[in-house]
Structure formats: structure tokens, C-alpha cells
Design a protein around this motif. Structure first.
Motif, short mmCIF file in Angstrom:
data_model
loop_
_atom_site.label_atom_id
_atom_site.label_comp_id
_atom_site.label_asym_id
_atom_site.label_seq_id
_atom_site.Cartn_x
_atom_site.Cartn_y
_atom_site.Cartn_z
N LEU B 66 11.44 70.35 37.57
CA LEU B 66 11.65 70.95 38.88
C LEU B 66 12.31 72.31 38.79
N GLN B 67 12.59 72.79 37.58
CA GLN B 67 13.10 74.16 37.46
C GLN B 67 12.03 75.11 37.98
N HIS B 68 12.46 76.34 38.24
CA HIS B 68 11.56 77.25 38.94
C HIS B 68 10.27 77.52 38.19
N GLY B 70 9.08 75.58 35.95
CA GLY B 70 8.45 74.32 35.61
C GLY B 70 8.86 73.70 34.31
#
Lengths: 478, 443
Positions: B66-68, B70
Motif C-alpha cells: 500500500l505504499q505509494h 506499490g
């Protein structure tokens, strides 16, 4: 079947085609004929009575909220990674992480908890396309309430297996949801179970409204909420909750244009029976919107938007590719309205918008197909047919190497000999499906191929000349 | 390509990832990194999985996809960028990577206004090139494979005074990746075991350092794929050795030589290394899509694959955290993974049968198949290669069943009704074995 408590009831069950005697009708207003559908009502549900619609109030919603708080954690509200692309602050309210994968779990749990003791003994029955049935089966199992689900024949195998796995009695009947519902009422007449309507039961609507309360708590600066609409339960619940907390928030109902029952109802000021087409948003294919839902939601909706299936596919692709979530067609409907920008909904530019992603139960067979369809719509997969003189292998080689040099990927190709024009024995058709980066790349490919192989190529026109979206697609309600 | 290591060429020499002088990171590095990067990184949730009941253990999923951009690589990238000296920040950084590391670097360097250059081989997928460009990086395409791209990158680094940052072995990167471990301990304090994907070893080294310092009783298992067993070979040879990589589903883990620093840090504090078959990877991706509704790449799903393959029976009834390290899977590959997974679970069945070519032959077959509740996905006929009988046609059917028992039912039905039939996957079943066997052609 032979337990007549009064003769009129028996009359109703054994000879449905004759209708009810006028004298009896006068005495029982609860079984009036639906003027749109002249068959007499075996499908009488006291919770969802067309002549006595129940309006859901905020009090009921907050009561549902308090009950559900103990069982569910608050579902995530995530900001999109692609706000720049859309030009507005897009946030997703994700209802996909429940055990059975959809927001219906809230309604199922709340309704089952609120059943009276004698109703619990006889159990519940419902007709559904999938998500609601699975949610009921799961909680019925947990709370030890017998659940019977009537599913249409085309229901997916894994839905049936999940319902059976949780101990529900599954009956497969009917070519459509309406027929399954009819069968459910026939079964109910014998067993005495309570029929639970997934989108119109007051408890289900109240539980759906708890999503609205959560949205306002998590993101107080919301400007607009986009909600998928099928039977209208989710819309009714959320709109009532949100308008009570902050009336300036805009509520838009998004509906697939193939099954636009709620939109037609809004136009006609009355729930309207339509033939629901098969849409990718299968759970939204409800022929008549709920009466309670309609009357509850009517004063609170700002706009109803119709979207076509292609946008829904694009929304599913976007969620899978960019946000890394799996949503089903119904769940992605709310996001699909944003793919019609800037032609529709121009007033949302720069605003904070929440899209309710109501469910994730997409079949693993449908998901790749949906992705491919979306890519075709966006111009990332194109199909072309090249006419070649037969046995000229150098021409085929030239075609493939041109495509490779442009950086495109050939996914599929086949040659066909038989269906040709007269006297043209030595030509073959070579049909290719290629993958490109985007529509501009596809146009480049088209130009190059037409330059190199003049008059021999034929491209499937769809991505190159899309049907323009008219701004009247979104209907403003007075 | 062994010639590069024969002469100690100055170009290939990366002072931070030196074979002769491997560095170990410490807990202080990781905790400092946690503090440093917290403003730019999402603290991802660690949620209990719906699959816990099926496998008899409490499975928690650390959702680092879910990090920016991905993947978890953002943590290390941001840490390394913030630790650069001011002159280095002005000159810029360079990196050679095919995937998540380059995206992470581009994104954060852009945010921190540090010029960034990325070198990719010409086999790089176009989507990845475009993504890095959209984050503002200067992308250079050079070389036929990663080795050449890396050499070119280091050459450019020397020429233009850029700092080369290795994606899995740089100590600052490893410290950044270790912050995942700190978050896990915060979110699931009574965790018993953590399954960490292993490619170059950076994540494993970082997480192991972080967790073992705070709670030495937690088991750290490294999980890698059979097709790219760089750590297994490194352990056997007491040092990282180059392994030939075949094309794998877990392309994020496809690193030929494990990191030197990572190996030194991790080899003593890791508890066990597990190698997973690729089939289980496809099934894990399918399971995560179906049950959890997450889209995870091959490299991120290895932990779940290990649990599904039954390779960790000793963890029954324990609290296990799987790190889902990334979600950058191409959608075409996702479609294929789903199909592979369904086939591996025997829910997608393919078989050939010879039926009569007269009217009604195929209708009869379809009716029989439908009568036991099997859904037909695809059906193809072939006439030319049928031996002996002009009036027969060989039909290939792809259909969906409920599971292995249902497949047996279908098989019994077909074998009773038709004389010539063949179910695909018959001979595969004998060869399917749980891993620990090297280099096989099973997949």
C-alpha cells in the motif's frame, strides 16, 4: 401446504391466476395489486410493503451503528494514488475486506441480531445473486439461525459452495433474480421463515447507513459521495445519515445504464419495474427498486448518474492496476462515473469525493476478462486484420517484425482461408490482437501499418473513434 | 560475465557493497531510519487474514504494497536519500534496477528534489519505464541485461559524480527496510514468527536485525523461490555466488547474486530458509485475490505460498506475520496467475476426448458435463489428427469444477462414456513435490 388459517389465504396459494375477490381486497389493504405488474401478490413482504413504505430515520441508523460497532472495526477510507489524474481528491471507502467480501455483512448481521425469538426459530429465507446470500449464511451460522437461500441458476460455483459451507440450505431456481425471488416466497409459504430483502429491509438500510456515519467521521471535509445503486438500500441509508450530519454534502447515485430501475423510478416518482439487463455489475441487476429505499432516498439524492459497462470495466482495471484492490463490477460502479470526466460531472473538479467500493466478490474468471475489455476500450489492446497473398511468408515476417519494432506485443493471431470473395483463392486473412502502451501508441501503430501495408489492413474501429459522451448522461433532479 | 571480477576494475567497485569488506547493520541504524523516514512513508496496516482458520495458525498480513509506489522499497530509498551529504544531494543519485527500487527512488528523489537517474536494460517493460519517467527520473536504456545496465550505471556514476545506490545491499537501504520489522512488533506485539521474502536479502537483513534485537524469541524465516535460490546457494558456499536465474513469477526477487552486506548480517540471525515451488506462488496470488481482495506481486506472495505449501508445520497455532512486500504485478500476468492458480487447485480442468462428428455428438458431451454441475469455459475441435476414424473429432474442453473430488467425478463420467480420453495434468501429479529439490522442470 394444508394449514389454512383463513380461506382467503388458501385461495391465494392454490389458484394464483384468478386473483383475490374484491370483497377480500377491501378488507385487506396489505395485498393490493401492484398496478405495474398485474399478477396478484404472493410476494407479500410485510417489511417491504409498496403501500406502506417505511422511511428510515437517522435514529435507526445510529442505533444500527452502535450495535455494529461492537462487531466490526471501522472499514478503511483510503486516499487514491491517482488524484492528479482525476483532477479531484478521490478517496475510497472500502467495504471489500469483510469475511464474505461485501458491505452486505453489516445488513445481514444487524437484521439477524434484531430478529425476535420466534422468528429465529423458523429461520430466514432470501433470494440473492451472491453477496447477500453469503453474508446471511455466514452470520446465520455464527448466530445459529437456519438460513435458506434461493439463488438463480447462473450463480457462480464458489458462491454456492460458500453458502453450503456455512450450513445454509441452497436452492437453485430461476433464470433471473425475479424468478428466484418468486420461488423464495413459495418456499416461505410452507416453512414459515422470514423473508429478508437485501436492499429494502429497514434494518438492512439502517445498517448500510452506518457506512455514511463512518465516512463523515473519517473525512469530515467530504464534498460529495458517489454510491452504487441497485435496489437502492445503500443509497437510502448513506444519504439519510449524511444529510442529517452535514446537509451540504452532495449525494450522487451511480447506476449501470443496463439496469437503471432506480433512475427510472426517480423520473416517475414511483418504483418502476424494468427488465434488468445482464451487466458486469451483476449484483445491481434489480428489476424493481425497493419501496422503502426509494421513498427514504428520494428527498436526499442530488443527482443520478448512468454509466455504461465499459466505464465499469475501466474502473475495475484501475482499482486492480493502480490501487491494488479487487473490486467487483457493482463495487466499482461508483468509481466508474469518474471515467466520464470531463464530459459529465464537471462540478466535481477540485472537490473531495468519496467513492463507496461496496464489494469485491468478482469471479476469478470474470476478472481477467474485465481487465481485457477495459484495455480494449482504452486502446491498449487493438485488433486488426491484414489481407495477405497466401504463401508469402516474408510478408508475415515483415508484419510481425514491424509490430515488434514498435514495441507492441502480439497476444493472439490466427489465419483464415475459407470465407473469401469469389475468385480469390490465394489470399488469407491474418487477424492479430496486439497490446500497446496507450491510445497514442495504438494510433502510431495504426499509422505505421497503414503506411507500410497500404489497403491491406483493417482495424477494429472502436478505440479509435469512441462514442462521444453527451453531457446529458448525468441527470439532475429537481 | 565472470571476467568482470577477475581484475579489480575500479568501475565496478561500489564502496558500500564491497565483497572483501562486508558491513553489518545494527539496530541503531534501523531505529534511526524509522524516525527519519516517518514523514514520507505510510505506516501500513498489519491485518489478520481470513485464511487463519484454514491453515490452523493466526496469520497476519503486513500490507506493504500500500505504499505509494506499490512496494516496501520506498523505506530504504527514502532513508538512503536523506542520509546523503549535501554535495551528493546536489549532484544526484543513480541506480540500476528493473522494478520497484527504481520507482521508489524516482518518487522520493523527486519529492526531496534530488536529481535521479535510472538505468534499465532494453528488456524492461514499457510500463515501468513510463512510471519512472512520470515520477520525474531521467531514464536511460542501456544493455541487454541487468549486468550490463549496472556496469553502465556505475560508469556514469564515476563520470558524473553521481552516487550509486544498490537496491538491496546498501547499508542505508537495509536499515530503511528494517523499519518494517519495527512496525510489525508495534502492531502485533506477541508475534511468534515472521516470514520474509528473500531476493537480494536487504529486507531480510533489516527485519531480522530489528526484530531480533527487541525480541530474540521471534522466529525469522526467509522465503525464496526455487527458480532463484541465491540465498540457499550463498549459505552452501559460505558467501554469495552468482546463480543462473530462470524466468520466474517473482521477478522482484530475481537477483543473481545475493548482497554481501545482507548475507553477513542475515546469516547468523536468521532461523530458517524456505524454498517454494512456483506453482504455490500462483496459488498464493489467487488466494490473496479471492479471499483478501489484495493484488500482490509474486515476490510479495512467497510467504503465503510457504504456508499454503505446508512448509512450516511447526508454526501451527502460532501468530505468524507474512510481509506482502509489493503489488506491482502486470495485469496480464495477473490474469495468467489466476488461471495457473485455478489449474493448480484443480478447479480448472482441461481434457481431450474423441467424440462422434455426427450431429449431436458434441451436444451430448456438453449435456453430460453440465449434468454434474461443471461449467465449460472453452471448447475446441480438431479433426485432422484423429487416428483411424473419419467420423470422429477430438474435442478439447477447458472447464471449471469445484475441486479435486469434483474433478474425479468428471473423470469417472468421461471414462465411462468415451473410449478415448486424456486429462491434462495426469502425469504432473506424480511430479508435484514440496520443494527443497533444486533445478527441476516441474513448472
Amino acid at each position: 401446504m394444508q394449514k389454512p388459517t383463513n380461506t382467503v389465504q388458501l385461495h391465494l396459494e392454490t389458484t394464483p391466476s384468478l386473483g383475490i375477490a374484491p370483497g377480500a381486497l377491501v378488507n385487506r389493504d396489505s395485498a393490493k395489486r401492484n398496478i405495474w405488474c398485474p399478477k396478484p401478490e404472493i410476494e407479500f413482504d410485510s417489511w417491504c410493503n409498496p403501500n406502506n413504505p417505511k422511511l428510515i430515520t437517522y435514529k435507526e441508523i445510529s442505533k444500527a451503528m452502535n450495535v455494529l460497532r461492537e462487531h466490526f472495526p471501522v472499514t478503511p477510507l483510503l486516499r487514491s494514488r491517482c488524484c492528479v489524474q482525476f483532477g479531484l481528491e478521490v478517496n475510497y471507502k472500502l467495504e471489500i475486506f469483510h469475511r464474505t467480501g461485501s458491505f452486505n455483512e453489516r445488513g445481514a448481521l444487524y437484521t439477524l441480531l434484531m430478529l425476535k425469538e420466534n422468528q429465529r426459530k423458523f429461520g430466514v429465507i432470501t433470494a440473492s445473486t451472491g453477496s447477500w446470500a453469503m453474508a446471511l449464511a455466514y452470520y446465520g451460522h455464527k448466530l445459529d439461525i437456519p438460513v435458506t437461500t434461493v439463488l438463480p441458476l447462473y450463480t457462480l460455483i464458489n458462491v454456492v459452495e460458500m453458502c453450503k459451507g456455512y450450513g445454509a440450505t441452497v436452492i437453485l431456481n430461476g433464470k433471473s433474480l425475479a424468478e428466484a425471488k418468486n420461488q423464495a416466497f413459495i418456499v416461505r409459504a410452507e416453512s414459515g421463515a422470514t423473508y429478508l430483502n437485501s436492499y429494502d429491509h429497514p434494518y438492512a438500510i439502517a445498517a448500510a447507513g452506518s457506512i455514511g456515519v463512518e465516512i463523515m467521521e473519517q473525512l469530515p471535509q467530504t464534498d460529495a459521495i458517489l454510491i452504487p445503486v441497485g435496489g437502492g438500500g445503500l443509497l437510502a441509508g448513506i444519504s439519510t445519515a449524511v444529510k442529517h450530519i452535514k446537509p451540504e454534502v452532495l449525494i450522487y447515485g451511480i447506476e449501470p445504464e443496463k439496469c437503471c430501475g432506480f433512475y427510472k423510478a426517480m423520473k416517475n416518482e414511483h418504483p418502476y419495474h424494468i427488465i434488468a439487463g445482464r451487466s458486469i455489475a451483476g449484483s445491481l441487476a434489480i428489476s424493481t427498486p425497493g419501496h422503502n429505499a426509494f421513498h427514504t432516498a428520494k428527498p436526499s439524492i442530488n443527482k443520478m448518474v448512468l454509466v455504461n459497462d465499459d466505464w465499469i470495466s475501466r474502473a475495475v482495471l484501475h482499482l486492480t492496476e493502480e490501487e491494488r484492490f479487487v473490486a467487483d463490477g457493482a463495487g466499482a460502479t461508483s468509481l466508474s462515473a469518474l471515467f466520464g470526466l470531463p464530459n459529465i460531472l464537471p462540478e466535481l473538479r477540485g472537490k473531495t469525493v468519496v467513492c463507496v467500493i461496496s464489494g469485491g466478490n468478482i469471479d476469478t474468471d470474470t476478472l481477467p476478462r474485465c481487465i481485457e475489455r477495459a484495455k480494449a476500450v482504452e486502446g491498449r489492446i487493438i485488433k486488426m486484420t491484414v489481407t495477405l497473398p497466401a504463401d508469402e511468408t516474408t510478408e508475415q515476417l515483415k508484419i510481425f517484425s514491424t509490430i515488434a519494432n514498435l514495441g507492441c506485443n502480439v497476444r493472439q493471431y490466427y489465419t483464415e482461408h475459407a470465407w473469401l470473395t469469389e475468385n480469390d483463392f490465394y489470399t488469407i486473412y491474418l487477424t492479430l490482437t496486439c497490446e500497446t502502451r496507450d491510445i497514442k501508441h495504438a494510433c502510431t501503430l495504426k499509422r505505421v501499418m497503414e503506411r507500410l501495408f497500404p489497403n491491406m489492413c483493417h482495424f477494429l474501429e472502436e478505440p479509435f473513434s469512441p462514442i462521444p459522451i453527451c453531457s446529458c448522461f448525468a441527470k439532475k433532479l429537481p | 560475465m565472470e571476467s568482470y571480477t577477475v581484475e579489480p576494475s575500479t568501475i565496478e567497485f561500489d564502496p558500500m557493497c564491497d565483497k572483501e569488506n562486508p558491513q553489518r547493520i545494527s539496530f541503531e541504524d534501523v531505529s534511526a531510519a524509522a524516525f527519519r523516514i516517518q514523514s514520507g512513508i505510510r505506516k501500513t496496516p498489519c491485518v489478520k487474514s481470513h485464511m487463519s482458520a484454514i491453515y490452523g495458525m493466526d496469520i497476519y498480513l503486513k500490507n506493504d504494497f500500500l505504499q505509494h509506489t506499490g512496494s516496501f522499497k520506498e523505506r530504504g530509498a527514502r532513508n538512503a536519500l536523506l542520509l546523503l551529504s549535501p554535495e551528493a544531494k546536489k549532484c544526484g543519485v543513480i541506480s540500476a534496477s528493473l522494478g520497484n527500487h527504481s520507482q521508489a527512488m524516482s518518487y522520493h528523489a523527486n519529492l526531496l528534489q534530488i536529481p535521479v537517474t535510472v538505468v534499465m536494460p532494453n528488456v524492461a517493460p514499457i510500463m515501468k519505464i513510463q512510471k519512472c519517467q512520470s515520477y520525474g527520473a531521467n531514464v536511460i536504456i542501456h544493455g541487454n541485461d541487468m549486468k550490463e545496465a549496472k556496469y553502465h550505471a556505475m560508469m556514469l556514476a564515476k563520470e558524473r559524480q553521481l552516487t550509486y545506490i544498490n537496491g538491496y545491499d546498501h547499508p542505508h537501504i537495509m536499515s530503511g527496510q528494517g523499519t518494517v520489522g519495527l512496525e510489525i512488533l508495534e502492531q502485533v506485539p506477541d508475534v511468534d514468527a515472521v516470514l520474509v521474502p528473500v531476493g537480494g536479502g536487504g529486507l531480510l537483513a533489516g527485519v531480522a536485525t530489528a526484530i531480533k534485537h527487541l525480541n530474540p524469541n521471534v522466529l525469522i524465516y526467509g522465503v525464496e523461490t526455487e527458480k532463484c535460490p541465491s540465498m540457499k546457494v550463498a549459505i552452501k558456499n559460505e558467501g554469495p555466488v552468482s546463480v543462473e536465474i530462470k524466468s520466474t513469477l517473482a521477478d522482484g526477487l530475481a537477483v543473481p547474486t545475493m548482497g554481501y552486506n545482507a548475507f553477513l548480517t542475515a546469516k547468523t540471525i536468521m532461523d530458517k530458509l524456505i524454498t517454494v515451488n512456483e506453482d504455490w506462488l500462483a496459488r498464493a496470488i489467487l488466494r490473496l485475490v479471492e479471499q483478501e481482495k489484495y493484488v500482490v506481486e509474486g515476490g510479495g506472495a512467497v510467504g503465503v505460498a510457504a504456508i499454503m505449501a505446508g512448509l512450516v508445520p511447526e508454526l501451527a497455532n502460532k501468530k505468524v506475520v507474512c510481509i506482502l512486500s509489493g503489488g506491482n504485478i502486470d495485469t496480464t500476468i495477473l490474469g495468467r496467475c489466476l488461471e495457473r492458480g485455478l489449474a493448480a487447485e484443480q478447479r480448472l480442468v482441461k481434457f481431450k476426448v474423441t467424440v462422434s462428428d455426427r450431429p449431436g455428438g458434441i451436444a451430448e458431451l456438453c449435456k453430460m458435463i453440465a449434468s454434474i454441475g461443471v461449467s465449460i469455459k472453452d471448447i475446441m475441435q480438431e479433426r485432422a489428427w484423429v487416428y483411424g476414424d473419419i467420423f470422429s473429432v477430438q474435442v478439447k474442453v477447458v472447464c471449471e469444477t469445484r475441486g479435486p473430488e469434483h474433478k474425479k467425478e468428471l473423470r469417472a463420467l468421461i471414462s465411462n462414456l468415451y473410449k478415448e480420453w486424456y486429462f491434462a495434468g495426469d502425469y504432473d501429479e506424480r511430479l508435484r513435490r514440496i520443494s527443497n529439490v533444486t533445478e527441476s522442470d516441474v513448472a
